[in-house]
Design a protein around this motif. Structure first.
Motif, PDB file in Angstrom:
ATOM      1  N   GLU A  31     -12.212   8.376  25.921  1.00 19.53           N
ATOM      2  CA  GLU A  31     -13.717   7.794  25.354  1.00 19.53           C
ATOM      3  C   GLU A  31     -13.434   6.420  24.756  1.00 19.53           C
ATOM      4  O   GLU A  31     -14.359   5.340  25.172  1.00 19.53           O
ATOM      5  CB  GLU A  31     -14.186   8.915  24.687  1.00 19.53           C
ATOM      6  N   THR A  47     -19.974  18.096  21.854  1.00 23.97           N
ATOM      7  CA  THR A  47     -21.428  18.598  21.519  1.00 23.97           C
ATOM      8  C   THR A  47     -21.094  20.639  21.294  1.00 23.97           C
ATOM      9  O   THR A  47     -20.949  20.492  21.203  1.00 23.97           O
ATOM     10  CB  THR A  47     -21.426  18.501  23.221  1.00 23.97           C
ATOM     11  N   ARG A  73     -18.454  17.002  32.367  1.00 27.61           N
ATOM     12  CA  ARG A  73     -17.695  18.315  31.969  1.00 27.61           C
ATOM     13  C   ARG A  73     -17.947  18.899  30.719  1.00 27.61           C
ATOM     14  O   ARG A  73     -18.567  20.036  30.282  1.00 27.61           O
ATOM     15  CB  ARG A  73     -16.709  18.686  31.949  1.00 27.61           C
ATOM     16  N   GLN A  74     -17.355  18.121  29.543  1.00 31.66           N
ATOM     17  CA  GLN A  74     -17.254  18.779  28.323  1.00 31.66           C
ATOM     18  C   GLN A  74     -18.848  18.762  27.699  1.00 31.66           C
ATOM     19  O   GLN A  74     -19.200  18.954  26.668  1.00 31.66           O
ATOM     20  CB  GLN A  74     -16.486  17.810  27.016  1.00 31.66           C
ATOM     21  N   TYR A  75     -19.999  18.285  28.687  1.00 29.25           N
ATOM     22  CA  TYR A  75     -20.998  17.511  27.747  1.00 29.25           C
ATOM     23  C   TYR A  75     -22.569  18.869  28.590  1.00 29.25           C
ATOM     24  O   TYR A  75     -23.352  18.936  28.205  1.00 29.25           O
ATOM     25  CB  TYR A  75     -21.857  16.624  27.949  1.00 29.25           C
ATOM     26  N   ARG A 127     -22.178   9.244  28.684  1.00 27.48           N
ATOM     27  CA  ARG A 127     -22.143   8.410  27.206  1.00 27.48           C
ATOM     28  C   ARG A 127     -21.695   7.482  26.905  1.00 27.48           C
ATOM     29  O   ARG A 127     -21.518   7.221  25.138  1.00 27.48           O
ATOM     30  CB  ARG A 127     -20.400   9.797  27.269  1.00 27.48           C
ATOM     31  N   LEU A 128     -21.502   6.458  28.253  1.00 27.21           N
ATOM     32  CA  LEU A 128     -21.628   4.537  27.963  1.00 27.21           C
ATOM     33  C   LEU A 128     -22.661   4.831  27.507  1.00 27.21           C
ATOM     34  O   LEU A 128     -23.078   2.894  27.670  1.00 27.21           O
ATOM     35  CB  LEU A 128     -20.398   4.119  28.881  1.00 27.21           C
ATOM     36  N   THR A 155     -23.565  21.515  27.847  1.00 28.50           N
ATOM     37  CA  THR A 155     -24.302  22.773  26.980  1.00 28.50           C
ATOM     38  C   THR A 155     -25.540  21.955  26.882  1.00 28.50           C
ATOM     39  O   THR A 155     -26.002  21.774  26.550  1.00 28.50           O
ATOM     40  CB  THR A 155     -24.001  23.584  26.587  1.00 28.50           C
ATOM     41  N   ALA A 156     -24.810  20.485  26.157  1.00 24.85           N
ATOM     42  CA  ALA A 156     -25.301  19.801  25.222  1.00 24.85           C
ATOM     43  C   ALA A 156     -26.668  18.724  26.657  1.00 24.85           C
ATOM     44  O   ALA A 156     -26.835  18.550  26.125  1.00 24.85           O
ATOM     45  CB  ALA A 156     -24.937  18.992  24.192  1.00 24.85           C
ATOM     46  N   TYR A 157     -25.197  18.432  27.606  1.00 31.00           N
ATOM     47  CA  TYR A 157     -26.269  17.138  28.188  1.00 31.00           C
ATOM     48  C   TYR A 157     -26.125  17.873  29.520  1.00 31.00           C
ATOM     49  O   TYR A 157     -25.256  16.746  30.020  1.00 31.00           O
ATOM     50  CB  TYR A 157     -25.595  15.774  27.775  1.00 31.00           C
ATOM     51  N   ASP A 190      -7.086  21.443  26.435  1.00 27.42           N
ATOM     52  CA  ASP A 190      -8.473  20.916  26.407  1.00 27.42           C
ATOM     53  C   ASP A 190      -9.612  21.406  25.319  1.00 27.42           C
ATOM     54  O   ASP A 190      -9.715  22.393  25.678  1.00 27.42           O
ATOM     55  CB  ASP A 190      -8.423  21.612  27.730  1.00 27.42           C
ATOM     56  N   THR A 229     -14.717  18.186  21.017  1.00 26.72           N
ATOM     57  CA  THR A 229     -15.943  16.960  22.267  1.00 26.72           C
ATOM     58  C   THR A 229     -16.843  17.744  20.726  1.00 26.72           C
ATOM     59  O   THR A 229     -17.374  18.704  20.910  1.00 26.72           O
ATOM     60  CB  THR A 229     -16.242  17.888  23.296  1.00 26.72           C
ATOM     61  N   SER A 270     -12.764  21.593  25.700  1.00 24.01           N
ATOM     62  CA  SER A 270     -13.855  22.534  26.009  1.00 24.01           C
ATOM     63  C   SER A 270     -13.358  24.173  26.200  1.00 24.01           C
ATOM     64  O   SER A 270     -14.032  25.305  25.823  1.00 24.01           O
ATOM     65  CB  SER A 270     -14.515  22.075  27.515  1.00 24.01           C
TER      66      SER A 270
END
Lengths: 328, 275, 529
Positions: free
Chosen positions: C387, C258, B236-238, B62-63, B240-242, C235, C256, C237
């Motif tokens: 982030e 996505t 973790r949070q990505y 992500r960075l 599904t997408a990445y 959280d 999040t 997600s």
């Protein structure tokens, strides 16, 4: 009467262990005995009478519960730490089972030289020569120096044990059933070696043994132990029929199996079993099983008293003879 | 010498292969700056979340950091940390176990009761508490895991010592005037070490997982350190997408842990074939 | 035989009674009242529902649909009557006569009267002085400004305030601090405050969930759901997963990107309501440390590619900007001049020219006096702040400035900030709790105790003091724009962007909308489709 100083002496030495339920197991009960240079004293008795515990206690492998141990006149009972370690140079032990008395990962050379290195008497370079010297002394080939204990016979290993015990030139050597695990033929040769070394170096030998015939052959004196007590102290050669005074010793002698004995006679055994050394009742320890037990035997514990020259016995029924008569 | 080595390799094919792989991993860790084409903390925000492709074989995070470079550098973090951890546990556990077994009495009681307390805590939970109090970092995560993991080794060492503690030859060493340190070193330690070393080698993989787990939960390595567990958390949070953000660090953990586990097993087979 | 037949008769009768009761019960209510449960997943900001306990507790009270205020905010930010139905005010805006709506009942059936409303408000001020309670209603409507607060016996509240101070009383009374809870019948404020809202608390498990039931006495229309089950999910997600697998039919603020885009993409299954909030995500710059150097601050702000950060790194959860107030508020953000531009080379040049160079060759620049620069950047994991912190740290690295991210939790971050134990400290704040950012701008007022970053500009202070009594709306806007401009000119704040709120729901739920003033999550408009 001899006015030699004993090289090793115990006074009222007692060793107790805690047993289940808060009871006490008395392994050695008020043992007072003297050992002199150049003399072999055998400690005999049945299994569980406390002779091995006695041996380990005088070697400070157990801490005595009460009483004193004197080594060369010095009270070593309460010594600890480095002081205690230094005294070990004066008293050594040959252990019973040659299969377990040696570190299986050490070579013979290292086993023999370990005591000397412990006290800095030799340097690492000298190990080879010294090991060979001692192997010669115990009549083993020099080539054994490189071997491991498991590639030798029991008798050979026991010789190594003796060599190890000799390295520090101790005043006393304790043989804790040192021959019991050996074949009969080997036993004699080991003991002959020991006697020879004793004559050469004047070592006092404490010979823990349960074999009366061996004792009769090799010990100057014998102490008979029963339930942690010395019940009789007599010349070694007296351990034959008619030579003992104490009822227990007499029964022991009579119950020995011998190839030469009269098989037509009834085999005498001592009735009953050895009672537990836990919570001993007052009175004579042998009271329960003695064929001639009297009332006084159950009430009062008999003390060792002289009953003949060089012969002491702890029994109410044996008459004391004045020690004055023992002048010799 | 060479012939002996070749013969050893032929006779122990499995172990040799695994050892070679383990050495390879260590080499990767050593040569990371040469192997990774990009600085693992170099970020190009504009090229974030790129899928694996030319220029970024494992994609970017992500960075905008190159995932392949981060995975390679991850060996520098995860592997040495696990090795240090295992070494510390081995040393502490061995010493305490030998002392407890040899001296017995209150020393033994104290050490074993402390060990009992440690065991009754679920390891991860206690490690999290320790890391939480002392602050999150790899160093503190290692300390936390040492605190909870030494007990197994201490118990093992103690039981191995007890096996020989009352042998006549140990008493003989005493009667012939050996000092206590000497007995512990020459008699107790050699009896204990082979088994414990095997256990330690097998544990390297498990410890690596624990460290990654702590980092995943946020109690170990902190950003921007390229530690695999932390990378899993960040991705973790990505998922599904990445998915490549999780896939590659996850594979790295799985492969390296497996290699060390198998290495420990085959080492045990060589040194102690009866068990 | 006879006994048996009596027994079976009795049983038959019993069954008949039970059946008819059930049937009758099922017949009650029209299509707008269902027997369903609304399952709501949200972040847990407070274990207590007592509005006195802390700010977030008051907000929880209004958010969960338990309590309501005399006034409320509409979507466009305007304030309208709620529990009151009309009010009179004099020209000077100092004397208010607020009429309590007739016939409003609390959830336990007790009546809402002006007297009870006054008691509820007074309780907030009483508890404000007690150390046990940390809510600060005086920051919204200062107690010292109130000259008179009482019920007049005719269903009105008389509220007279200080002439000198600028106060928007209806907006203030719309703030959750002034939620009306019945002090006479509430026994446990923390777990079961008795309010007038559509739902009433049945049980509460701290840190885990709240179970609520329909308020049968609700004054403002039907309450569609029989039960409201709130589950706490910290959280993002988890919230998304809960929505997808049905553990929740509505969740608030999926942060999040996505997950959000996936949910947005499936319009047959989900509804997504978005609103630009009045929240700004920003980092305080502590001028008590290395950041007292204006050139350093300037360069750092120039090194931030806010567009990429907002649109790519956090996946569009924020919209970029440089003013501390979001452009959704009409306070001049759009009129700001001389805004910084993203320019890495320019930033480096600023540092070089200022003498902030890497003198010892370790790859990082030292300050003008040669001391090492190592910025402590505190953040916590809420609304993408972590982030941002990592991305900003990486950006600073590019211009040779060393910063280390320290991620903690919200509580710790607050304490560190108050103690001034930071160089950069992330926050996401409601900038205008009363519709006016006066309170938020106090953060940079030099004489304020709530100024945690040691910023002190005499001109800023002067204009800020004027704001206290400025009542003309146009003049207020001008002054507020001026204050924003000072902050921009001084490079005083590292602004990330303006947060977009959202509320996501399953297709079976309608009207789950997010409000710009997110004091309200659960309303009686949320209904089954």
């Amino acid at each position: 009467m001899s006015d030699r100083q004993p090289v090793l002496e115990t006074k009222n030495l007692t060793k107790c262990f805690p047993a289940d339920g808060g009871k006490t197991l008395t392994a050695c009960d008020n043992i007072s005995i003297q050992f002199f240079r150049g003399e072999t004293v055998a400690i005999v008795g049945e299994s569980g009478c406390g002779k091995s515990t006695f041996a380990r206690t005088i070697l400070k492998l157990h801490d005595p519960t009460s009483g004193e141990i004197y080594l060369n006149g010095k009270d070593i009972t309460k010594l600890k730490g480095e002081a205690s370690r230094l005294e070990r140079q004066n008293i050594q032990m040959v252990f019973q089972d040659p299969a377990r008395a040696f570190n299986p990962k050490m070579r013979i050379r290292d086993i023999i030289c370990e005591p000397l290195l412990n006290f800095g008497r030799i340097s690492a370079k000298e190990k080879d020569a010294v090991a060979k010297e001692y192997l010669k002394m115990v009549e083993l080939p020099e080539s054994f120096s490189d071997r491991y204990p498991h590639s030798m016979s029991g008798g050979q290993r026991q010789r190594v044990g003796i060599a190890r015990a000799l390295t520090l030139n101790p005043d006393v050597i304790v043989l804790d059933e040192a021959t019991s695990a050996l074949d009969v033929s080997v036993q004699k040769s080991i003991l002959t070696l020991v006697v020879k070394l004793q004559k050469e170096k004047g070592i006092a030998i404490v010979f823990i043994c349960h074999d009366f015939s061996l004792v009769a052959q090799f010990a100057h004196r014998a102490a008979v132990m029963y339930l942690g007590n010395i019940v009789e102290l007599l010349p070694g050669e007296n351990l034959v029929v008619g030579g003992a005074a104490h009822p227990y010793t007499k029964s022991l002698i009579e119950s020995i199996f011998d190839l030469n004995m009269d098989f037509t006679q009834e085999i005498k055994t001592i009735p009953g079993e050895i009672p537990s050394p836990i919570d001993l009742p007052p009175g004579c320890p042998f009271a329960d099983r003695c064929s001639v037990c009297q009332d006084i035997c159950r009430k009062e514990k008999p003390k060792l008293k002289t009953v003949a020259p060089g012969h002491q016995c702890a029994c109410h029924l044996v008459k004391e003879v004045s020690s004055m008569q023992n002048a010799s | 010498m060479m012939e002996k080595a070749i013969r050893f390799i032929k006779e122990n094919k499995g172990f040799s292969i695994l050892l070679a792989l383990a050495v390879l991993i260590l080499l990767i860790a050593l040569l990371a700056p040469v192997l990774a084409w990009q600085d693992p903390t170099y970020s190009d925000m504009g090229s974030a979340f790129q899928a694996p492709g030319p220029g970024h074989l494992f994609g970017t995070d992500r960075l905008g950091r190159d995932v392949l470079s981060r995975v390679i550098y991850g060996t520098r973090i995860s592997v040495p940390a696990a090795l240090i951890l295992v070494l510390a546990i081995l040393v502490i556990g061995t010493v305490l176990g030998i002392v407890a077994g040899y001296f017995g009495g209150w020393v033994d009681t104290v050490i074993m009761r402390i060990a009992d307390m440690m065991i009754s805590f679920p390891g991860m939970v206690l490690a999290i508490a320790v890391a939480g109090i002392m602050g999150a970092s790899i160093q503190n995560a290692i300390i936390a895991l040492v605190v909870v993991s030494w007990t197994k080794y201490a118990r093992l060492a103690r039981s191995l010592v007890l096996k020989i503690r009352h042998e006549d030859y140990v008493y003989a060493a005493v009667t012939t005037g050996s000092k206590v340190i000497y007995i512990l070193r020459q008699y107790m330690l050699p009896n204990v070490l082979p088994t414990l070393v095997i256990t330690a080698t097998t544990d390297i993989g498990a410890m690596m997982l624990e460290l990654a787990g702590l980092s995943f939960l946020g109690f170990g390595a902190q950003p921007p350190i390229p530690e695999w567990g932390l990378m899993l958390n960040e991705g973790r949070q990505y998922i599904t997408a990445y998915p490549w953000l999780i896939l590659f660090p996850g594979l790295a953990i799985a492969i390296v842990v497996s290699i060390f586990n198998l290495l420990g097993d085959s080492l045990r087979d060589i040194l102690d074939p009866r068990s | 035989m006879k006994k048996k037949s009596y027994l079976s008769l009795a049983i038959a009768a019993l069954i008949a009674v039970v059946l008819s009761v059930t049937l009758l019960a099922g017949c009650g209510g029209g299509a707008s009242k269902s027997n369903e449960t609304l399952k709501f997943g949200c972040q847990n900001y407070s274990d207590s529902l007592d509005p006195s306990a802390m700010t977030n507790a008051a907000w929880a009270c209004t958010r969960y649909g338990v309590g309501e205020c005399l006034f409320k905010f509409k979507e466009d930010g305007s304030v309208v009557e709620n529990l009151c139905d009309k009010y009179e005010v004099n020209d000077a805006k100092t004397e208010y006569k607020i009429h309590i709506r007739d016939g409003v009942k609390f959830s336990d059936g007790s009546d809402l009267t002006a007297d009870i409303a006054v008691k509820s408000i007074k309780r907030m001020y009483t508890n404000e002085k007690d150390k046990k309670y940390t809510s600060t209603p005086s920051t919204i409507l200062p107690e010292e400004s109130i000259k008179k607060l009482e019920a007049d016996g005719n269903g009105n509240i008389i509220l007279n305030v200080d002439a000198a101070t600028y106060l928007d009383v209806p907006a203030a009374l719309a703030n959750p601090f002034f939620v009306i809870i019945n002090p006479d019948t509430t026994k446990d404020y923390a777990k079961n405050p008795i309010g007038t809202g559509p739902y009433a608390v049945e049980s509460l498990t701290e840190g885990s969930s709240v179970s609520l039931i329909r308020n049968e006495n609700y004054w403002n229309g039907n309450v569609p759901y029989a039960k409201l089950q709130i589950s706490f999910m910290d959280d993002s997600s988890t919230k998304a997963m809960a929505l997808k697998n049905g553990d929740a039919n509505v969740v608030e603020n999926i942060t999040t990107a996505t997950d959000l885009s996936e949910i947005k993409g499936d319009t047959s299954k989900y509804n997504v309501s978005e609103a630009t909030s009045i929240r700004t995500g920003f980092a305080y710059m502590n001028q008590k440390g290395a950041l007292k150097d204006a050139d350093l601050r300037k360069a750092i702000i120039m090194a931030m590619d806010n567009d990429t950060l907002c649109n790519k790194t956090v996946g569009g959860m924020y919209s970029p900007g440089y003013g501390v107030l979001p452009d959704s508020l009409d306070f001049g953000t759009k009129d700001l001049q001389n805004l910084p531009k993203y320019d890495v080379e320019g930033a480096k040049k600023v540092l070089d020219d200022a003498g902030i160079k890497d003198k010892d060759g370790d790859g990082y620049r030292e300050a003008k006096d040669g001391s090492k620069i190592e910025l402590r950047y505190i953040t916590y994991s809420s609304r993408n702040l972590q982030e941002f912190a990592e991305a900003c740290t990486a950006s600073m690295e590019k211009i040779g400035i060393k910063a280390t991210v320290k991620a903690t939790d919200a509580d710790t971050e607050w304490n560190e900030m108050v103690a001034g134990n930071y160089d950069l400290c992330d926050s996401n704040w409601m900038t205008a709790q009363t519709g006016d950012p006066y309170g938020f701008l106090e953060n940079w007022y030099g004489k304020s105790e709530a100024n945690y970053c040691a910023y002190n500009n005499d001109q800023y202070n002067k204009v800020y003091e004027e704001l206290k009594t400025e009542k003309d709306t146009a003049a207020r806007k001008e002054k507020i724009t001026q204050l924003q401009q000072y902050l921009v000119d001084d490079n005083a704040v590292l602004v990330h962007g303006y947060y977009k709120s959202n509320m996501c729901s399953q297709a079976s739920v309608q009207n789950a909308n997010i409000n710009t003033f997110d004091y309200y999550w659960i309303t009686n408009e949320i209904a089954p489709k």
